[in-house]
Design an enzyme around this catalytic site. Structure first.
Site, short mmCIF file in Angstrom:
data_model
loop_
_atom_site.label_atom_id
_atom_site.label_comp_id
_atom_site.label_asym_id
_atom_site.label_seq_id
_atom_site.Cartn_x
_atom_site.Cartn_y
_atom_site.Cartn_z
N HIS A 1 20.83 1.83 6.20
CA HIS A 1 19.61 2.52 7.25
C HIS A 1 18.10 1.91 6.69
CE1 HIS A 1 19.19 4.70 3.27
NE2 HIS A 1 17.76 4.88 3.55
N HIS B 1 8.35 8.85 -2.11
CA HIS B 1 9.46 9.96 -1.89
C HIS B 1 10.34 9.70 -3.24
CE1 HIS B 1 11.21 6.53 -0.13
NE2 HIS B 1 12.40 6.84 -0.16
FE LIG Z 1 15.04 3.56 1.01
#
Ligand SMILES: [Fe+3]
Ligand SMILES: [Fe+3]
Lengths: 100, 277, 277, 100
Positions: C123, C188
Site C-alpha cells: 500500500h 502517526h
Molecule cells: Fe507506511
C-alpha cells in the site's frame, strides 16, 4: 573476455536464475525437478528453446544467455554433472563470450 | 574499546572439500598445511570474535533482494547452504552484540548495509574456517559483499568499508579483541569459458600492491584489470575490505600457488595490525 | 539528459482504502479530492517515469535480509502485497532501464543499495498512486527505504540519497522527463499504544522547515523529535529523500489535516523543480 | 514514548516476527494457522507463554515483547480483528512501553 555477460540481468536471465535457484533452495523442488524437468519448467515464463537448454544442462549456452555463473555451477554440482563435461561445455562457447 | 588484533585473508573454493583428489598430493598437503598455519596464527591473536568478510554465492540472497553489503546479526549460523558440499553440517557461533554495533555505526557513518538475523552460510565462510580448524572455535560476525552478481559495489567502496570497520571495531566496548578474516579470490573463473585458467600475473601484481600499500595504485589496478582475472577474482573486494581495515599495517604474504585443477589462484596472507606499530 | 520535472510527496495508509467510512464524509472527500489534485499536478509535469520513494512494510523484506535502501529493477510489479488490502489487484509498469541507471550510479557514488527484480508492491506505493488516478498511467522506479524496522538509516543519509538522485536523473540519457513521488508519514503510530494520536505540532513544524529549506535545522528537528511523532513518522525519511532531490526548489504545501480516525497526519506537497528557477 | 521497543530485534522477537510474517506470505500458511494456531506454532522455538500471546492476539503484550508493529498490524488486519479491540489492547500497555 569480460567477467560478466550482462551488466544487470535481463528478464530472461532472471527466470533462468529463478529456476536454478529454486531447484536447490526450495523444499521439494529438487525432487520435482529430477522427476521431470519438463513438468517442473512448464509454468515458467521462458521460451521452449531456453527450457530445453536448462533441461539438457547446456551449460555453455546458458552462460551466454546470462545465467548467473554461480547458480549454474551450483546447479550442476547439485545434479552431479561431471566437472569435465561442465568445463567442456563452457570452453565450447569461448568464441561467443562477451569481450572488451 | 576493542583492538583489531589481526587481519587475515585466504582464498576459498568448494572443490577443496568436494574434489580433494583433483590435485596432486603435494599441492593438496601444502594447501591444507597452510590453512592450518593460518588458523594457528589467527588463533594466536586470541580474538573473542572474528569478522568474516566473504560473499554469499546466491544461496541466501537472490535477484529479488540482492544486497551490496549485508551484515549478519545472529547468535548462530547454520551451514553449509550447499546441499552438495562435502562437509559435515554444523552451526557457526555468532556474536550478535558486535553485529549490532557494527551495523549501527555503519548506518551512522553513511553506509547502507542490509542486515540478516538468519543466514545459512555457504562455503565462502565455511571452507576456510573448517580448513583452518576454527569453525567450531570462534564466534563470528559475517559480512557478505556482493561479488557474484552485477552490478557490483566498486573496489573503492570496499576499501572505504574496510576503513570504516577498523573505526567501528575500535569504538566497540563489548569485548577487547577482534580479528578479521577475508575470504575469496584470487584469480579464478566460475562457470565461464575460462574456467580452470588462472591469471598468475594478476595475482602476483595484486599481492605486490597490497604489500606496497599504495591505495590509489591498488584500486586502479583492481578496477582496470579484474576482467582479466576472472569472475571469481571479483572477490578481491573482500581482500580490499581487509586491507582498508588494516590501514597501513604491514602486509605479509603467507602462501600463493595457482592450482588449475582446483580452478583457483590460492593465496593466504595477513596484515600485522596487532603488532606494535 | 533527463529533467527532474516535479517532486511530490503524500501520506499513505491502508485504512484510506480499507476503512473509508471510519472518517466523516467531509474529511474523506477532502482527502480523495486532494489526491486527485496531486495526481493531476503530477500528470501535468508529463513524466515518462515516476521514481516512487516509499517503504516496504515487511512484505517483500524480512529480518533475514533487510535492506536499508532497495532499488526496484523490474519491468512490472505485481500489487498489492497485502492479501487483505481493499483494492483490485493490478500490475504497475516498471522502467528497468532507469532503474539500472540509478543503481549503477548509486554504487559508483558511494551508496550501497540492494536491488530487486521481483517486488510485489504494498500500500505504500500503491495507495497514493491509486487515489491519484495514476496507478495504471505511469511507469515507475520504486525505491524502498527502511522506515519500519530498526536499525534505520539516518535522516541525514536520506537527504544525501535525495541529492544523489537528482544528479543521477540529470545524467540519464534514456528519457527526458522524470518525476519523484515520495510517500508516507507524517505523524502517526502503527500498532503502538499511541495509535490514533497525531502530533500535529510536529507535522506543522516539519512542513515549515521543508518550506524554509534549511537542511541543518530540518535534520536536527527530524532526528531529535521523530520519537514524539510516532513510528509511522519515521517515514519522513521518504520526504527527506524528495527534499534532497528537489535541492533548493520551492516547496509548496498542498494539504494537511490530522485525521485521527485514519490514525494519520495526512499531508500532500510538491517542490517546484520543473519551474524556471 | 519511543517509537521502537527494541533497537534491533532479540532472537525472541525474530521468532514472533517469523510467525507473523510467514502466516501471511507463505503458501498455505494462513489456512494452516487458522485451522489450528497451536499446531502451527508447535515447531517454533518460542516459550508456551509467547505462543499463547500469538494465539490469543494479545496485541499489547506482543508489542512489548518486541514484535514488529507493522507485522502485528498486518497480522490482525489479515485475521479481521476489529480495529477497536486492536487499539484497546495497545492502549492497555501504554504504561509499560519504552520511554526516554
Ligand atoms: Fe507506511
Ligand atoms: Fe567464491
Amino acid at each position: 573476455m569480460r567477467n560478466w555477460q550482462q551488466d544487470i540481468p535481463t528478464i530472461q536471465a532472471y527466470w533462468i536464475d529463478r529456476v536454478l535457484f529454486d531447484v536447490h533452495h526450495k523444499e521439494g523442488h529438487l525432487q520435482r525437478y529430477n522427476a521431470s524437468p519438463d513438468a517442473y519448467l512448464s509454468a515458467i515464463p521462458l521460451s521452449a528453446e531456453i527450457k530445453a537448454l536448462i533441461r539438457d544442462n547446456a551449460v555453455g549456452a546458458l552462460y551466454l544467455a546470462g545465467a548467473n555463473p554461480y547458480l549454474l555451477r551450483a546447479h550442476c554440482l547439485g545434479l552431479h554433472m561431471p566437472d569435465a563435461e561442465f568445463v567442456a561445455s563452457l570452453r565450447a562457447v569461448a568464441g561467443e563470450a562477451r569481450r572488451g | 574499546m576493542a583492538d583489531l588484533v589481526g587481519v587475515f585473508a585466504a582464498s576459498h573454493t568448494p572443490v577443496m572439500l568436494n574434489f580433494p583428489d583433483a590435485v596432486e598430493e603435494a599441492d593438496r598437503s601444502a594447501v591444507y598445511d597452510e590453512f592450518r598455519k593460518l588458523g594457528a596464527a589467527l588463533a594466536a591473536t586470541k580474538p573473542q570474535t572474528v569478522i568474516v568478510i566473504s560473499d554469499d554465492h546466491l544461496h541466501n540472497f537472490f535477484l529479488d533482494n540482492l544486497p551490496a553489503f549485508c551484515i549478519g546479526a545472529a547468535d548462530s549460523y547454520a551451514s553449509p547452504a550447499e546441499h552438495w558440499l562435502a562437509v559435515d553440517r554444523h552451526a557457526l557461533r555468532g556474536d550478535s552484540a558486535l553485529s549490532a554495533h557494527v551495523l549501527g555505526e555503519a548506518l551512522e557513518a553513511g553506509f547502507d548495509p542490509a542486515f540478516s538475523m538468519q543466514l545459512t552460510l555457504d562455503h565462502g565462510v565455511l571452507t576456510p574456517l573448517v580448513l583452518a580448524g576454527l569453525s567450531r572455535q570462534v564466534a563470528i560476525v559475517p559480512i557478505l559483499v556482493n561479488c557474484v552478481q552485477p552490478p557490483l559495489p566498486t573496489m573503492a567502496r570496499c576499501l572505504q568499508w574496510g576503513r570504516f570497520l577498523s573505526t567501528a571495531i575500535r569504538s566497540y566496548r563489548g569485548c577487547e579483541r577482534v580479528a578479521i578474516l577475508a575470504t575469496g579470490g584470487i584469480s579464478h573463473d566460475v562457470a565461464t569459458p575460462r574456467m580452470g585458467m588462472i591469471n598468475e600475473a594478476f595475482d602476483r601484481e595484486f599481492l605486490r600492491l597490497l604489500e606496497l600499500d599504495d591505495s590509489e595504485q591498488l584500486l586502479r589496478f583492481a578496477t582496470d584489470h579484474v576482467n582479466e582475472a576472472g569472475n571469481g577474482a571479483e572477490e578481491i573486494r573482500n581482500w580490499l575490505m581487509a586491507h582498508g581495515a588494516a590501514a597501513g599495517h604491514r602486509f605479509e604474504l603467507q602462501f600463493y600457488r595457482p592450482l588449475h585443477k582446483w580452478y583457483t589462484g590460492i593465496g593466504m596472507a595477513r596484515w600485522h595490525t596487532g603488532d606494535a606499530s
